[in-house]
Design a protein around this motif. Structure first.
Motif, PDB file in Angstrom:
ATOM      1  N   ALA A   1       6.482   2.294 -12.315  1.00  0.00           N
ATOM      2  CA  ALA A   1       4.978   3.286 -12.631  1.00  0.00           C
ATOM      3  C   ALA A   1       4.010   2.785 -11.513  1.00  0.00           C
ATOM      4  CB  ALA A   1       4.485   1.928 -13.666  1.00  0.00           C
ATOM      5  N   HIS A   2       4.549   1.170 -10.454  1.00  0.00           N
ATOM      6  CA  HIS A   2       3.889   1.114  -9.483  1.00  0.00           C
ATOM      7  C   HIS A   2       4.691   2.158  -8.228  1.00  0.00           C
ATOM      8  CE1 HIS A   2       3.633  -3.197 -11.157  1.00  0.00           C
ATOM      9  NE2 HIS A   2       2.417  -3.532 -10.339  1.00  0.00           N
ATOM     10  N   LEU A   3       5.547   1.990  -7.925  1.00  0.00           N
ATOM     11  CA  LEU A   3       5.805   2.754  -6.646  1.00  0.00           C
ATOM     12  C   LEU A   3       5.005   4.700  -7.516  1.00  0.00           C
ATOM     13  CD1 LEU A   3       9.208   1.863  -6.512  1.00  0.00           C
ATOM     14  CD2 LEU A   3       7.468   1.955  -4.915  1.00  0.00           C
ATOM     15  N   LYS A   4       5.085   5.684  -8.809  1.00  0.00           N
ATOM     16  CA  LYS A   4       4.361   6.303  -8.411  1.00  0.00           C
ATOM     17  C   LYS A   4       3.712   7.201  -8.883  1.00  0.00           C
ATOM     18  CE  LYS A   4       5.124   6.595 -13.561  1.00  0.00           C
ATOM     19  NZ  LYS A   4       5.656   7.241 -15.049  1.00  0.00           N
ATOM     20  N   ARG A   5       2.305   5.636  -8.521  1.00  0.00           N
ATOM     21  CA  ARG A   5       1.296   5.990  -8.262  1.00  0.00           C
ATOM     22  C   ARG A   5       0.620   7.233  -6.654  1.00  0.00           C
ATOM     23  NH1 ARG A   5      -2.463   0.576  -9.194  1.00  0.00           N
ATOM     24  NH2 ARG A   5      -0.968  -0.047  -7.153  1.00  0.00           N
ATOM     25  N   PRO A   6       0.013   7.606  -6.429  1.00  0.00           N
ATOM     26  CA  PRO A   6      -0.688   8.458  -6.025  1.00  0.00           C
ATOM     27  C   PRO A   6      -0.711   7.701  -4.074  1.00  0.00           C
ATOM     28  CG  PRO A   6      -2.671   8.078  -7.424  1.00  0.00           C
ATOM     29  CD  PRO A   6      -1.216   7.459  -7.517  1.00  0.00           C
ATOM     30  N   SER A   7      -0.703   6.241  -4.097  1.00  0.00           N
ATOM     31  CA  SER A   7      -0.348   5.332  -2.942  1.00  0.00           C
ATOM     32  C   SER A   7       0.161   4.358  -4.057  1.00  0.00           C
ATOM     33  CB  SER A   7      -1.830   4.852  -2.503  1.00  0.00           C
ATOM     34  OG  SER A   7      -2.378   4.601  -3.838  1.00  0.00           O
ATOM     35  N   PRO A   8       1.205   4.379  -3.721  1.00  0.00           N
ATOM     36  CA  PRO A   8       2.538   3.482  -3.758  1.00  0.00           C
ATOM     37  C   PRO A   8       2.623   2.847  -3.124  1.00  0.00           C
ATOM     38  CG  PRO A   8       3.263   5.052  -2.656  1.00  0.00           C
ATOM     39  CD  PRO A   8       2.578   5.795  -2.116  1.00  0.00           C
ATOM     40  N   ILE A   9       2.271   1.155  -4.038  1.00  0.00           N
ATOM     41  CA  ILE A   9       2.084  -0.206  -4.388  1.00  0.00           C
ATOM     42  C   ILE A   9       3.328  -1.021  -5.072  1.00  0.00           C
ATOM     43  CG2 ILE A   9       0.457  -0.628  -5.267  1.00  0.00           C
ATOM     44  CD1 ILE A   9      -0.546  -2.254  -3.003  1.00  0.00           C
ATOM     45  N   ARG A  10       3.665  -1.702  -4.344  1.00  0.00           N
ATOM     46  CA  ARG A  10       5.092  -2.109  -4.940  1.00  0.00           C
ATOM     47  C   ARG A  10       4.179  -3.941  -5.774  1.00  0.00           C
ATOM     48  NH1 ARG A  10       8.385  -3.513   0.570  1.00  0.00           N
ATOM     49  NH2 ARG A  10       9.634  -4.829  -0.394  1.00  0.00           N
ATOM     50  N   PRO A  11       5.174  -4.144  -6.894  1.00  0.00           N
ATOM     51  CA  PRO A  11       4.238  -5.259  -7.755  1.00  0.00           C
ATOM     52  C   PRO A  11       4.052  -6.437  -7.181  1.00  0.00           C
ATOM     53  CG  PRO A  11       6.156  -3.910  -8.464  1.00  0.00           C
ATOM     54  CD  PRO A  11       6.046  -3.840  -7.240  1.00  0.00           C
ATOM     55  N   ASN A  12       4.653  -6.779  -5.469  1.00  0.00           N
ATOM     56  CA  ASN A  12       4.540  -8.169  -5.003  1.00  0.00           C
ATOM     57  C   ASN A  12       2.936  -8.432  -4.440  1.00  0.00           C
ATOM     58  OD1 ASN A  12       5.494  -5.796  -2.783  1.00  0.00           O
ATOM     59  ND2 ASN A  12       7.439  -7.791  -3.302  1.00  0.00           N
ATOM     60  N   GLY A  13       2.507  -6.496  -4.188  1.00  0.00           N
ATOM     61  CA  GLY A  13       1.469  -6.573  -3.564  1.00  0.00           C
ATOM     62  C   GLY A  13       1.679  -5.840  -2.420  1.00  0.00           C
ATOM     63  N   ARG A  14       3.155  -5.463  -1.878  1.00  0.00           N
ATOM     64  CA  ARG A  14       3.283  -5.139  -0.085  1.00  0.00           C
ATOM     65  C   ARG A  14       3.474  -3.519  -0.364  1.00  0.00           C
ATOM     66  NH1 ARG A  14       8.283  -6.966   2.075  1.00  0.00           N
ATOM     67  NH2 ARG A  14       8.933  -7.847  -0.380  1.00  0.00           N
ATOM     68  N   LEU A  15       3.500  -2.311   0.706  1.00  0.00           N
ATOM     69  CA  LEU A  15       3.336  -0.926   0.720  1.00  0.00           C
ATOM     70  C   LEU A  15       4.871  -1.697   0.859  1.00  0.00           C
ATOM     71  CD1 LEU A  15       0.850  -0.507   3.068  1.00  0.00           C
ATOM     72  CD2 LEU A  15       0.870   0.141   0.895  1.00  0.00           C
ATOM     73  N   PRO A  16       4.740   0.035   0.524  1.00  0.00           N
ATOM     74  CA  PRO A  16       7.043   0.182   0.240  1.00  0.00           C
ATOM     75  C   PRO A  16       7.581   0.065   1.550  1.00  0.00           C
ATOM     76  CG  PRO A  16       5.719   2.139  -0.645  1.00  0.00           C
ATOM     77  CD  PRO A  16       4.835   1.878  -0.029  1.00  0.00           C
ATOM     78  N   GLU A  17       7.311   0.389   2.669  1.00  0.00           N
ATOM     79  CA  GLU A  17       7.499   0.207   4.128  1.00  0.00           C
ATOM     80  C   GLU A  17       7.595  -1.261   4.851  1.00  0.00           C
ATOM     81  OE1 GLU A  17       7.179   3.423   6.494  1.00  0.00           O
ATOM     82  OE2 GLU A  17       8.276   4.814   4.765  1.00  0.00           O
ATOM     83  N   GLN A  18       6.750  -2.442   4.168  1.00  0.00           N
ATOM     84  CA  GLN A  18       5.933  -3.331   4.830  1.00  0.00           C
ATOM     85  C   GLN A  18       7.090  -4.417   4.101  1.00  0.00           C
ATOM     86  OE1 GLN A  18       2.436  -4.409   2.727  1.00  0.00           O
ATOM     87  NE2 GLN A  18       1.768  -5.813   4.183  1.00  0.00           N
ATOM     88  N   GLN A  19       7.432  -5.060   5.626  1.00  0.00           N
ATOM     89  CA  GLN A  19       7.701  -6.114   5.275  1.00  0.00           C
ATOM     90  C   GLN A  19       7.190  -7.207   5.618  1.00  0.00           C
ATOM     91  OE1 GLN A  19       9.928  -4.415   8.666  1.00  0.00           O
ATOM     92  NE2 GLN A  19      11.858  -4.157   7.639  1.00  0.00           N
ATOM     93  N   ARG A  20       7.784  -8.551   5.261  1.00  0.00           N
ATOM     94  CA  ARG A  20       7.447  -9.981   4.550  1.00  0.00           C
ATOM     95  C   ARG A  20       7.138 -10.482   6.298  1.00  0.00           C
ATOM     96  NH1 ARG A  20      10.513 -12.370  -0.445  1.00  0.00           N
ATOM     97  NH2 ARG A  20      12.478 -11.093   0.671  1.00  0.00           N
ATOM     98  N   THR A  21       6.038 -11.550   6.784  1.00  0.00           N
ATOM     99  CA  THR A  21       6.032 -12.103   7.427  1.00  0.00           C
ATOM    100  C   THR A  21       6.878 -13.018   6.965  1.00  0.00           C
ATOM    101  OG1 THR A  21       4.206 -11.156   8.441  1.00  0.00           O
ATOM    102  CG2 THR A  21       5.103 -13.277   9.837  1.00  0.00           C
ATOM    103  N   PRO A  22       8.231 -13.336   8.495  1.00  0.00           N
ATOM    104  CA  PRO A  22       8.439 -14.855   8.169  1.00  0.00           C
ATOM    105  C   PRO A  22       8.088 -16.296   9.047  1.00  0.00           C
ATOM    106  CG  PRO A  22      10.699 -13.283   9.699  1.00  0.00           C
ATOM    107  CD  PRO A  22       8.903 -12.426   9.445  1.00  0.00           C
TER     108      PRO A  22
END
Lengths: 332, 316
Positions: free
Chosen positions: A29-50
């Protein structure tokens, strides 16, 4: 769940309830929105900064804590001495120097997940499948990447000439012992993508590792070490490989036509995304690629959704990640 | 010993820890001395909620006294304690478990392989199991167990860096396991913070404290010190208590060594140490409530991260 009681009236549940009951559709449900955003608030291709913190453990030769989102991993490196005289199968003279570490088993990594880091890995049991596979993947990558110079791990002794030697032979270099590096990797908190974070912790700990000056004492017939910091040498790394993992979430199923299925690449997945994706791709790249290629290892598991286009996207993302993290690790 | 097939083992032939020789470097062999007063506790850093996937968690650290006093030596003179604790539960017992009217508590203490001067194995040894039992006794007395029938709760402690048993310069055999006593006191404090973070009802906050009977300067006379660092003293007896301040109760006491007449004085001092660590505990618990207070529900649901909380339409 008890907190469903004080939610807004009607037939609505809070999002945590949906996440717990139907994690797959929740993610979809999060991903199929027009601008997909993951449940954790990140964009699909966005990585976490260590964040990396090196050298905080007192009793290790090198150590690092890497925190990447809600995943935190500690790596401590202890160096011990393996005497050449104790070896049951001494390496033959024609053994390639690069194979020496693997032949003798001088790198001993172990991943421990049963530290209470997540409810799925409680202590009191032997290491589970995930811990064992992580350990072997890290060991295989350490061996194939050849980042450690074997000559750093050798303890040699210049043996003086004896009467039995031929008169024109000079003093000989004899390998008396080898440093063995115990690489202990403990997960403090686990929220997906354990491999990337663990590998990064190992790299940061290697960069922090200091080996004392060791020499063979002829009189006591043992290896002694100097406690002076100024005489010790830092372990040199030939390169800093960076691992990037991607999950592929797909709606494909045997009951559906193939062209109806939708898929998304989720970079640096968290625990929820890892559990609900069948496929995963790990790309390990080296940062210094003077000799052309820079791809060290590619691992792919799961189904057959991933195609050439997706793979190319993943590699492009991994390259950006590699540049970013290797500069970060070099600054540690 | 049989090799562990599930882990990577040491190379065949076996390895030995490096032997350092101080004969050429006598200046590096200096025993650390106690710089704080006999009744002064080391500084404590305590924080809750460090493991988001657990119901409750806490991290405890005794930071090094000064910002890294560079001695030029590779061999560390002292340890700085680091302990993490996670609490999983309360959660239902497995179906095949017998009925229990109370919360079943299980504790698990494990040292990391790099926690002490001697490398430790991955399998728990007798001393770690012993610490687990002591911790369980200390916590059992504070948890209101009958509020969770048929449930279980796991307290898992990982010691990332332990306390030393004595000064390394005197050889390994000299230590009498004094380091374990400090570790236990700290385990009690950190577990108490994690239990509160998990929202498990307790009658009071339990905190741990240690005191030791040490030989005085020059080996003459004996004195009682709070929160001993065994590397700094010649310990003859030590005592750990788990103390509930508001009820004035002790749930666990462990004494080791020959204290002679000063047994009671030693216990009193251990209680004083426990009261000191309790002030830190109270602050940490309050801070944990302030940070996650209104976002986080009690029953272990995911804690609010920065991008979270947007509702999504789930139909179709």
């Amino acid at each position: 769940m008890a907190n469903g009681v004080n939610a807004s009236p009607g037939l609505s549940f809070p999002r945590e309830t949906f996440q717990k009951l139907t994690p797959g559709p929740f993610l979809h449900a999060h991903l199929k929105r027009p601008s997909p955003i993951r449940p954790n608030g990140r964009l699909p291709e966005q990585q976490r900064t260590p964040t990396v913190n090196a050298g905080s453990l007192t009793h290790s030769n090198g150590s690092a804590v890497v925190r990447c989102g809600d995943t935190a991993i500690v790596c401590g490196i202890r160096a011990e001495i393996l005497l050449a005289s104790d070896l049951p199968y001494p390496p033959s003279e024609d053994l390639d120097d690069d194979d020496l570490i693997e032949h003798l088993g001088l790198l001993v990594p172990n991943v421990e997940l049963s530290t209470g880091c997540s409810p799925a890995h409680l202590p009191g049991n032997p290491p589970g499948t995930l811990a064992q596979s992580l350990t072997y993947r890290i060991l295989a990558l350490l061996h194939s990447s050849n980042i450690i110079d074997p000559s750093d791990l050798k303890i040699t002794h210049l043996e003086a000439q004896t009467d039995e030697d031929l008169p024109d032979v000079g003093p000989r270099q004899v390998k008396k012992a080898y440093w063995t590096l115990y690489i202990d990797i403990l997960a403090i908190a686990l929220d997906g993508n354990a491999f990337d974070t663990a590998w990064m912790a190992v790299m940061a700990a290697f960069r922090d590792t200091i080996l004392p000056k060791a020499y063979w004492d002829q009189d006591r017939e043992m290896v002694l070490c100097s406690p002076r910091l100024a005489e010790a040498a830092r372990l040199k790394l030939r390169d800093i490989p960076v691992a990037s993992t991607f999950s592929i979430f797909s709606t494909a199923s045997p009951l559906k036509r193939k062209d109806q299925a939708e898929s998304w690449i989720l970079a640096d997945p968290d625990a929820l995304e890892e559990e609900n994706s069948k496929e995963a791709l790990t790309v390990v790249l080296v940062s210094k690629h003077s000799a052309g290629g820079n791809m060290l290892r590619v691992e792919k598991s799961g189904g057959a959704v991933l195609d050439k286009v997706f793979t190319a996207t993943c590699v492009r993302l991994a390259e950006a990640r590699c540049r970013e993290l290797s500069t970060m690790l070099e600054a540690v | 010993m049989q090799a562990d097939r599930r882990r990577i083992n040491a190379p065949a032939g076996g390895t030995a820890p490096p032997t350092f020789t101080f004969a050429d470097h006598p200046d590096l062999l200096r025993r650390p001395t106690r710089t704080r007063k006999p009744d002064e506790h080391r500084k404590i850093f305590l924080r809750t909620g460090i493991v988001p996937s657990a119901s409750g968690s806490a991290y405890y650290e005794v930071p090094p006294a000064k910002p890294a006093p560079s001695t030029g030596s590779l061999v560390p003179t002292s340890s700085s304690l680091k302990i993490t604790c996670t609490v999983h539960g309360p959660r239902p017992l497995p179906r095949n478990a017998a009925f229990s009217p109370n919360l079943l508590l299980s504790t698990h203490v494990k040292f990391a392989p790099f926690a002490t001067r001697q490398r430790r194995g991955y399998v728990r040894d007798a001393s770690e199991r012993d610490l687990g039992v002591h911790l369980e006794t200390a916590l059992r007395g504070v948890i209101i167990g009958d509020r969770w029938p048929k449930s279980g709760c796991e307290v898992v402690i990982t010691v990332l860096e332990g306390e030393e048993d004595g000064w390394f310069g005197e050889g390994r055999e000299k230590g009498g396991g004094w380091g374990m006593m400090s570790v236990l006191a700290e385990c009690i404090t950190v577990a108490s913070a994690a239990l509160v973070d998990a929202g498990i009802d307790c009658v009071d906050l339990v905190s741990g404290g240690t005191a030791a009977l040490v030989k005085g300067e020059g080996g003459e006379g004996e004195a009682v010190v709070l929160d001993p660092a065994p590397a700094e003293h010649e310990v003859t007896a030590a005592c750990v208590v788990a103390y509930l301040q508001s009820r004035d109760e002790i749930t666990e006491m462990w004494m080791k060594g020959d204290a002679g007449d000063s047994t009671e004085g030693l216990m009193d001092q251990a209680v004083r140490a426990a009261v000191m660590s309790r002030t830190v505990l109270v602050e940490a618990v309050k801070e944990g409530l302030k940070v996650g207070g209104d976002v986080q529900p009690v029953n272990g649901a995911p804690k609010g991260g920065e991008g979270k909380g947007k509702d999504v339409d789930m139909t179709g």
